[in-house]
Design an enzyme around this catalytic site. Sequence first.
Site, PDB file in Angstrom:
ATOM      1  N   SER A  15     -31.329  -4.270 -62.481  1.00  0.00           N
ATOM      2  CA  SER A  15     -30.747  -5.565 -62.113  1.00  0.00           C
ATOM      3  C   SER A  15     -30.884  -5.827 -60.603  1.00  0.00           C
ATOM      4  O   SER A  15     -31.049  -6.974 -60.184  1.00  0.00           O
ATOM      5  CB  SER A  15     -29.287  -5.667 -62.558  1.00  0.00           C
ATOM      6  OG  SER A  15     -28.462  -4.822 -61.801  1.00  0.00           O
ATOM      7  N   HIS A 112     -26.504   1.799 -52.485  1.00  0.00           N
ATOM      8  CA  HIS A 112     -25.550   2.753 -53.063  1.00  0.00           C
ATOM      9  C   HIS A 112     -24.250   2.015 -53.389  1.00  0.00           C
ATOM     10  O   HIS A 112     -23.758   1.228 -52.569  1.00  0.00           O
ATOM     11  CB  HIS A 112     -25.287   3.895 -52.076  1.00  0.00           C
ATOM     12  CG  HIS A 112     -24.363   4.919 -52.635  1.00  0.00           C
ATOM     13  ND1 HIS A 112     -24.750   5.820 -53.616  1.00  0.00           N
ATOM     14  CD2 HIS A 112     -23.049   5.155 -52.401  1.00  0.00           C
ATOM     15  CE1 HIS A 112     -23.713   6.577 -53.944  1.00  0.00           C
ATOM     16  NE2 HIS A 112     -22.674   6.194 -53.228  1.00  0.00           N
ATOM     17  N   GLU A 177     -23.833  -6.261 -54.942  1.00  0.00           N
ATOM     18  CA  GLU A 177     -25.128  -5.617 -54.680  1.00  0.00           C
ATOM     19  C   GLU A 177     -26.256  -6.636 -54.753  1.00  0.00           C
ATOM     20  O   GLU A 177     -27.173  -6.633 -53.938  1.00  0.00           O
ATOM     21  CB  GLU A 177     -25.393  -4.508 -55.713  1.00  0.00           C
ATOM     22  CG  GLU A 177     -24.466  -3.316 -55.603  1.00  0.00           C
ATOM     23  CD  GLU A 177     -24.856  -2.189 -56.562  1.00  0.00           C
ATOM     24  OE1 GLU A 177     -26.048  -1.901 -56.703  1.00  0.00           O
ATOM     25  OE2 GLU A 177     -23.946  -1.600 -57.176  1.00  0.00           O
TER      26      GLU A 177
HETATM   27  C1  GAR Z   1     -26.724   0.268 -58.946  1.00  0.00           C
HETATM   28  O1  GAR Z   1     -25.338   0.118 -59.023  1.00  0.00           O
HETATM   29  C2  GAR Z   1     -27.107   1.089 -57.726  1.00  0.00           C
HETATM   30  O2  GAR Z   1     -26.287   0.833 -56.610  1.00  0.00           O
HETATM   31  C3  GAR Z   1     -26.899   2.484 -58.233  1.00  0.00           C
HETATM   32  O3  GAR Z   1     -27.420   2.468 -59.537  1.00  0.00           O
HETATM   33  C4  GAR Z   1     -27.244   1.156 -60.089  1.00  0.00           C
HETATM   34  C5  GAR Z   1     -28.579   0.683 -60.603  1.00  0.00           C
HETATM   35  O4  GAR Z   1     -28.436  -0.513 -61.321  1.00  0.00           O
HETATM   36  N1  GAR Z   1     -27.546   3.459 -57.408  1.00  0.00           N
HETATM   37  C6  GAR Z   1     -27.069   4.667 -57.155  1.00  0.00           C
HETATM   38  O5  GAR Z   1     -26.035   5.094 -57.641  1.00  0.00           O
HETATM   39  C7  GAR Z   1     -27.911   5.517 -56.207  1.00  0.00           C
HETATM   40  N2  GAR Z   1     -27.118   6.530 -55.578  1.00  0.00           N
HETATM   41  P1  GAR Z   1     -29.675  -1.457 -61.595  1.00  0.00           P
HETATM   42  O6  GAR Z   1     -30.756  -0.579 -62.254  1.00  0.00           O
HETATM   43  O7  GAR Z   1     -29.165  -2.483 -62.536  1.00  0.00           O
HETATM   44  O8  GAR Z   1     -30.140  -2.014 -60.301  1.00  0.00           O
END
Ligand code: GAR
Length: 196
Positions: A15, A112, A177
């Site tokens: 996302s 993060h 984010e």
């Molecule tokens: C997000 O919340 C990102 O911040 C986290 O994984 C998720 C990915 O979501 N990342 C970490 O925890 C890295 N340490 P997404 O695939 O929907 O972007």
Amino acid sequence: MSRVRVAVLVSGRGSNLASLIAAAKAEDYPAEIVLVLSNNPEAGGLELARAAGIAALAIDHRPFKKDRAAHEALIQSTLEAAGVELVALAGYMRVLTGAFTRAWEGRMINIHPSLLPHFPGLHTHERALEAGHDRHGCTVHWVVEGVDEGPVIGQAEVPVLAGDTPDVLAARVLEAEHRLYPECLAKAVRSLSSPV
Ligand code: GAR
């Protein structure tokens, strides 16, 4: 305007990748997403990239077993072949070796889901609730050798509300984010072309 060539590395649904792709559609956005790589062939982010017409490749870590360096060597040669200038980690859930992070130091960023230095690592939303914090959020930072360390490019805060569960809080942070990462990628890219 020549745009900086960016690769996005994902492990899952993508996302944040989607928010970067959407931002990069603007004519004045300073970065172009030229490649999406995943260590997970099932990652939703790969499909999402292909649907947007972006080259997307799985480089599965499993055949490499414990040989992280060999897995990363293939990632490295793929990034080089695509002429990538900056790497954006977006939910890339493999810890990178020091050699790889050093090779990309000053040219690799990560998002993060916490207000670093609080809660590096996993389960950040549970930990924010357990700690009784009344605010939480997300951070985009330059990647250095330590996990979730490195100079902060930007942070976005959200309130922690009474009755929040980890999932409810995670959804609130994820919205933040999606606003923060495109802004910070643009800021990072601009700092490459005009170092302070
Ligand atoms: C997000 O919340 C990102 O911040 C986290 O994984 C998720 C990915 O979501 N990342 C970490 O925890 C890295 N340490 P997404 O695939 O929907 O972007």
